[in-house]
Structure formats: C-alpha cells, structure tokens
Design a protein around this motif. Structure first.
Motif, PDB file in Angstrom:
ATOM      1  N   GLY A  56     -35.528 -48.416  20.554  1.00 45.20           N
ATOM      2  CA  GLY A  56     -35.257 -48.384  19.123  1.00 45.20           C
ATOM      3  C   GLY A  56     -35.483 -49.736  18.474  1.00 45.20           C
ATOM      4  O   GLY A  56     -36.036 -49.824  17.368  1.00 45.20           O
ATOM      5  N   ILE A  57     -35.070 -50.790  19.149  1.00 46.49           N
ATOM      6  CA  ILE A  57     -35.282 -52.132  18.622  1.00 46.49           C
ATOM      7  C   ILE A  57     -36.765 -52.481  18.633  1.00 46.49           C
ATOM      8  O   ILE A  57     -37.281 -53.065  17.675  1.00 46.49           O
ATOM      9  N   VAL A  58     -37.477 -52.118  19.692  1.00 47.75           N
ATOM     10  CA  VAL A  58     -38.925 -52.361  19.752  1.00 47.75           C
ATOM     11  C   VAL A  58     -39.618 -51.622  18.605  1.00 47.75           C
ATOM     12  O   VAL A  58     -40.464 -52.183  17.906  1.00 47.75           O
ATOM     13  N   GLY A  59     -39.250 -50.370  18.396  1.00 44.69           N
ATOM     14  CA  GLY A  59     -39.837 -49.596  17.295  1.00 44.69           C
ATOM     15  C   GLY A  59     -39.489 -50.177  15.942  1.00 44.69           C
ATOM     16  O   GLY A  59     -40.318 -50.183  15.028  1.00 44.69           O
ATOM     17  N   GLY A  60     -38.271 -50.668  15.793  1.00 52.12           N
ATOM     18  CA  GLY A  60     -37.871 -51.282  14.534  1.00 52.12           C
ATOM     19  C   GLY A  60     -38.672 -52.532  14.225  1.00 52.12           C
ATOM     20  O   GLY A  60     -39.077 -52.757  13.081  1.00 52.12           O
ATOM     21  N   ILE A  61     -38.891 -53.352  15.227  1.00 55.97           N
ATOM     22  CA  ILE A  61     -39.686 -54.564  15.029  1.00 55.97           C
ATOM     23  C   ILE A  61     -41.126 -54.199  14.686  1.00 55.97           C
ATOM     24  O   ILE A  61     -41.739 -54.819  13.808  1.00 55.97           O
ATOM     25  N   PHE A  62     -41.683 -53.186  15.341  1.00 54.29           N
ATOM     26  CA  PHE A  62     -43.027 -52.720  14.997  1.00 54.29           C
ATOM     27  C   PHE A  62     -43.084 -52.253  13.556  1.00 54.29           C
ATOM     28  O   PHE A  62     -44.022 -52.571  12.819  1.00 54.29           O
ATOM     29  N   PHE A  63     -42.093 -51.469  13.143  1.00 58.67           N
ATOM     30  CA  PHE A  63     -42.062 -50.970  11.770  1.00 58.67           C
ATOM     31  C   PHE A  63     -41.998 -52.133  10.787  1.00 58.67           C
ATOM     32  O   PHE A  63     -42.744 -52.163   9.802  1.00 58.67           O
ATOM     33  N   ILE A  64     -41.121 -53.082  11.048  1.00 57.42           N
ATOM     34  CA  ILE A  64     -40.973 -54.223  10.142  1.00 57.42           C
ATOM     35  C   ILE A  64     -42.270 -55.027  10.067  1.00 57.42           C
ATOM     36  O   ILE A  64     -42.703 -55.415   8.989  1.00 57.42           O
ATOM     37  N   TRP A  65     -42.926 -55.257  11.199  1.00 61.24           N
ATOM     38  CA  TRP A  65     -44.152 -56.065  11.189  1.00 61.24           C
ATOM     39  C   TRP A  65     -45.309 -55.323  10.534  1.00 61.24           C
ATOM     40  O   TRP A  65     -45.936 -55.838   9.612  1.00 61.24           O
ATOM     41  N   TYR A  66     -45.620 -54.115  11.002  1.00 64.30           N
ATOM     42  CA  TYR A  66     -46.829 -53.435  10.543  1.00 64.30           C
ATOM     43  C   TYR A  66     -46.694 -52.811   9.163  1.00 64.30           C
ATOM     44  O   TYR A  66     -47.691 -52.698   8.440  1.00 64.30           O
ATOM     45  N   ILE A  67     -45.519 -52.398   8.761  1.00 66.89           N
ATOM     46  CA  ILE A  67     -45.374 -51.742   7.466  1.00 66.89           C
ATOM     47  C   ILE A  67     -44.963 -52.733   6.378  1.00 66.89           C
ATOM     48  O   ILE A  67     -45.477 -52.680   5.265  1.00 66.89           O
ATOM     49  N   ILE A  68     -44.052 -53.634   6.684  1.00 63.75           N
ATOM     50  CA  ILE A  68     -43.500 -54.500   5.640  1.00 63.75           C
ATOM     51  C   ILE A  68     -44.176 -55.874   5.622  1.00 63.75           C
ATOM     52  O   ILE A  68     -44.839 -56.245   4.647  1.00 63.75           O
ATOM     53  N   ILE A  69     -44.050 -56.634   6.695  1.00 65.40           N
ATOM     54  CA  ILE A  69     -44.509 -58.031   6.691  1.00 65.40           C
ATOM     55  C   ILE A  69     -46.034 -58.124   6.635  1.00 65.40           C
ATOM     56  O   ILE A  69     -46.595 -58.879   5.836  1.00 65.40           O
ATOM     57  N   ASN A  71     -48.359 -56.182   5.497  1.00 60.94           N
ATOM     58  CA  ASN A  71     -48.967 -55.836   4.213  1.00 60.94           C
ATOM     59  C   ASN A  71     -48.838 -56.962   3.201  1.00 60.94           C
ATOM     60  O   ASN A  71     -49.745 -57.179   2.405  1.00 60.94           O
ATOM     61  N   PHE A  72     -47.714 -57.667   3.219  1.00 57.13           N
ATOM     62  CA  PHE A  72     -47.541 -58.762   2.271  1.00 57.13           C
ATOM     63  C   PHE A  72     -48.280 -60.016   2.705  1.00 57.13           C
ATOM     64  O   PHE A  72     -48.848 -60.725   1.875  1.00 57.13           O
ATOM     65  N   VAL A  73     -48.300 -60.319   3.986  1.00 52.76           N
ATOM     66  CA  VAL A  73     -48.925 -61.545   4.471  1.00 52.76           C
ATOM     67  C   VAL A  73     -50.441 -61.467   4.348  1.00 52.76           C
ATOM     68  O   VAL A  73     -51.086 -62.396   3.860  1.00 52.76           O
ATOM     69  N   PHE A  74     -51.039 -60.370   4.760  1.00 54.71           N
ATOM     70  CA  PHE A  74     -52.493 -60.284   4.789  1.00 54.71           C
ATOM     71  C   PHE A  74     -53.122 -59.830   3.480  1.00 54.71           C
ATOM     72  O   PHE A  74     -54.330 -59.737   3.378  1.00 54.71           O
ATOM     73  N   LEU A  79     -55.897 -65.716   1.600  1.00 57.23           N
ATOM     74  CA  LEU A  79     -56.488 -65.284   2.858  1.00 57.23           C
ATOM     75  C   LEU A  79     -57.825 -64.562   2.670  1.00 57.23           C
ATOM     76  O   LEU A  79     -58.474 -64.224   3.656  1.00 57.23           O
ATOM     77  N   ASP A  80     -58.218 -64.286   1.425  1.00 60.64           N
ATOM     78  CA  ASP A  80     -59.511 -63.645   1.186  1.00 60.64           C
ATOM     79  C   ASP A  80     -60.628 -64.585   1.603  1.00 60.64           C
ATOM     80  O   ASP A  80     -60.625 -65.777   1.299  1.00 60.64           O
ATOM     81  N   ASN A  81     -61.595 -64.048   2.297  1.00 61.42           N
ATOM     82  CA  ASN A  81     -62.695 -64.840   2.823  1.00 61.42           C
ATOM     83  C   ASN A  81     -63.977 -64.367   2.156  1.00 61.42           C
ATOM     84  O   ASN A  81     -64.803 -63.697   2.757  1.00 61.42           O
TER      85      ASN A  81
END
Length: 83
Positions: A56-69, A71-74, A79-81
């Motif tokens: 559950g914690i692994v899935g939560g970290i995946f959700f936070i990284w790929y869905i939330i962080i 999208n905002f970082v990239f 960062l546009d090239n």
C-alpha cells in the motif's frame, strides 16, 4: 572546421523509452526502501498485514509521483527543449 555527417547526436540515437524505464527503476527502488522503513517501524503487525501495508505504501508513493508530482515538475516551461 565544418561538422561531419557522422557526428553522434544523443537525442536522435538514444531510445526515448529507456528514460522512462530508468525513472521507473529509480521510483520503485526508492518507494520500496521508504516502505520497508515505515513498515518496520509499525509494531504488532502480522506478516499478512505487513505485506498489505508494504504494498500500500509502495502504491501510494507511485500514485504521488506519477499522478501528482511528475505532472507539475515536467510541465514547467523551463524544462521545454525547443530549438
């Protein structure tokens, strides 16, 4: 001196999907290490429940990284090239 036609240009020769694979490997490694430390700090869990908490914690970290962080970082204009 002029440029040679056989010059190595990484953007054109490096497969783009490998960056996603490297990112996935880094995210899975970090999330498993963090999840291991958090799960070990919780006392009184049976092994079955401990597995559910770990994943559950692994899935939560995946959700936070790929869905939330991610999208905002990239999506930042810096960062546009574009050439």
């Amino acid at each position: 001196m002029g440029a040679h036609p056989n010059v190595h240009i990484p953007k054109e020769s490096w497969p783009n999907w490998t960056w996603y694979a490297i990112e996935f490997g880094i995210v899975i490694a970090i999330s498993m290490l963090v999840s291991r430390e958090i799960t070990n700090s919780i006392e009184g869990l049976t092994p079955e429940i401990q597995n559910y908490v770990f994943m559950g914690i692994v899935g939560g970290i995946f959700f936070i990284w790929y869905i939330i962080i991610r999208n905002f970082v990239f999506k930042k204009k810096i960062l546009d090239n574009k050439y």
